[in-house]
Design an enzyme around this catalytic site. Structure first.
Site, PDB file in Angstrom:
ATOM      1  N   LYS A  22      62.495 -14.635  51.424  1.00 56.56           N
ATOM      2  CA  LYS A  22      61.339 -14.453  50.547  1.00 56.56           C
ATOM      3  C   LYS A  22      60.141 -14.035  51.384  1.00 56.56           C
ATOM      4  O   LYS A  22      59.951 -14.539  52.492  1.00 56.56           O
ATOM      5  CB  LYS A  22      61.084 -15.770  49.807  1.00 56.56           C
ATOM      6  CG  LYS A  22      59.844 -15.824  48.939  1.00 56.56           C
ATOM      7  CD  LYS A  22      59.751 -17.200  48.269  1.00 56.56           C
ATOM      8  CE  LYS A  22      58.420 -17.412  47.569  1.00 56.56           C
ATOM      9  NZ  LYS A  22      58.337 -18.771  46.967  1.00 56.56           N
ATOM     10  N   LYS A  71      63.459 -12.153  47.528  1.00 56.88           N
ATOM     11  CA  LYS A  71      62.392 -12.541  46.619  1.00 56.88           C
ATOM     12  C   LYS A  71      61.037 -12.080  47.154  1.00 56.88           C
ATOM     13  O   LYS A  71      60.511 -12.681  48.084  1.00 56.88           O
ATOM     14  CB  LYS A  71      62.379 -14.060  46.405  1.00 56.88           C
ATOM     15  CG  LYS A  71      61.266 -14.538  45.463  1.00 56.88           C
ATOM     16  CD  LYS A  71      61.339 -16.053  45.258  1.00 56.88           C
ATOM     17  CE  LYS A  71      60.149 -16.560  44.438  1.00 56.88           C
ATOM     18  NZ  LYS A  71      60.221 -18.031  44.217  1.00 56.88           N
ATOM     19  N   ASP A  90      62.448 -23.719  47.952  1.00 61.13           N
ATOM     20  CA  ASP A  90      61.769 -22.648  48.682  1.00 61.13           C
ATOM     21  C   ASP A  90      61.081 -23.263  49.900  1.00 61.13           C
ATOM     22  O   ASP A  90      60.077 -23.975  49.759  1.00 61.13           O
ATOM     23  CB  ASP A  90      60.737 -21.956  47.786  1.00 61.13           C
ATOM     24  CG  ASP A  90      61.361 -21.115  46.677  1.00 61.13           C
ATOM     25  OD1 ASP A  90      62.503 -21.429  46.282  1.00 61.13           O
ATOM     26  OD2 ASP A  90      60.709 -20.168  46.216  1.00 61.13           O
TER      27      ASP A  90
END
Length: 330
Positions: free
Chosen positions: A230, A266, A167
């Protein structure tokens, strides 16, 4: 347009049945055409919680689905190996065994575990044989302001330590200054450093200023090869929201319509209630369809959400709510 296949390759996570998004050349005309009608987006987002009402067995099924799409997360300065191991045990057995047996879903797990780099090896060891991926935050998380070569090297070290997913955080000023080439080049370098590990691009949407910036940053990161986009690090003052989510999932839909590649989504930060999980799942179903309700294309970034979901499932099975302390995560 690319024709998707359902045959897994070496470049996919265990649960994935989609080829990875390889990215494309930066299309600045497409990026600049991206707009966001804020008032319309906010009206649509406001209507979402009331659009679908699921009760009883249907609600339990949606909550079980939410568990399988959860990145169970600990990103605290006081993380210890013991805490991470307990969290991994919770990922393997997210709800009490007798409840899952009565619900007919004895073998479900969370979608992944998400930790800082220093805890990757601990999580990999604790999850050995489970098939649950380990995700690691990287690139100077959460601010992303460390020297660029160190951010790239941090990704490589994370992959070497055994992370299946990375991430990353983007440089917000590239978005705020409209420097889309710089954002694209940064994301391409991060994607290359990830190798076979899947990369989630954290936009830190609460710091991007406008929904139009969110739309454009989403497109650029996908063009550069992001496997997921995300919302947040969870450390900003504003994290995942429904208006931001609507903008990002529609960018994902546009990208799929143009290229044929599915990119995951996400939402992270501030999603702590079971009813909110159902709302986000219904958003994905409405906007992108059932295919995006699988863990290779949708994840919740969450630390406390699982506890509330477990309480709701226990109420469904027994008819009584239990105390929150009975569902501690770590």
């Amino acid at each position: 347009m690319h024709s998707p296949t359902t045959t897994p390759t070496d470049h996919q996570l265990p649960q994935a049945i989609e080829p990875r998004n390889p990215g494309m050349e930066l299309d600045l005309d497409w990026v600049r055409r991206a707009q966001a009608n804020t008032s319309a987006i906010e009206r649509r987002a406001k209507s979402l919680p009331g659009r679908r009402s699921v009760k009883k067995d249907y609600q339990a099924a949606w909550l079980l689905k939410a568990i399988t799409c959860m990145d169970l997360t600990t990103l605290s300065g006081d993380d210890t190996e013991g805490r991470v191991r307990r969290l991994c045990a919770k990922a393997r057995q997210p709800v009490r065994a007798e409840l899952l047996e009565q619900l007919g879903m004895p073998d479900i797990t969370t979608g992944a575990i998400c930790v800082y780099h220093d805890m990757i090896s601990t999580a990999v060891d604790a999850l050995d044989g489970s098939g649950i991926p380990v995700a690691a935050v990287s690139t100077g998380f959460p601010a992303g302001l460390s020297p660029f070569h160190l951010r790239v090297e941090e990704i490589r070290e994370g992959v070497k330590a055994g992370a299946d997913e990375i991430d990353i955080v983007i440089t917000r000023r590239h978005v705020l200054q409209g420097n889309w080439q710089a954002l694209y080049d940064e994301m391409r370098a991060f994607r290359e450093a990830c190798g076979d590990a899947h990369v989630k691009a954290i936009l830190a949407t609460g710091e991007l200023g406008t929904l139009r910036n969110v739309a454009r940053a989403s497109l650029v990161c996908m063009m550069a090869g992001a496997d997921f986009i995300k919302t947040s690090t969870g450390k900003e003052s504003v994290n995942a929201t429904l208006p931001v989510s609507l903008v990002m999932v529609r960018a994902i839909r546009d990208y799929y319509d143009r290229t044929g590649y599915r990119v995951g989504y996400k939402p992270a930060g501030g999603i702590s209630k079971a009813k909110d999980a159902v709302t986000y799942l219904s958003l994905m179903k409405d906007e992108l369809g059932d295919r995006w309700l699988q863990p290779d294309l949708f994840r919740f970034g969450a630390s406390s959400l699982l506890g509330d979901i477990e309480r709701q499932l226990e109420h469904h099975v027994t008819g009584a709510y239990s105390a929150t302390y009975r569902h501690a995560l770590a």
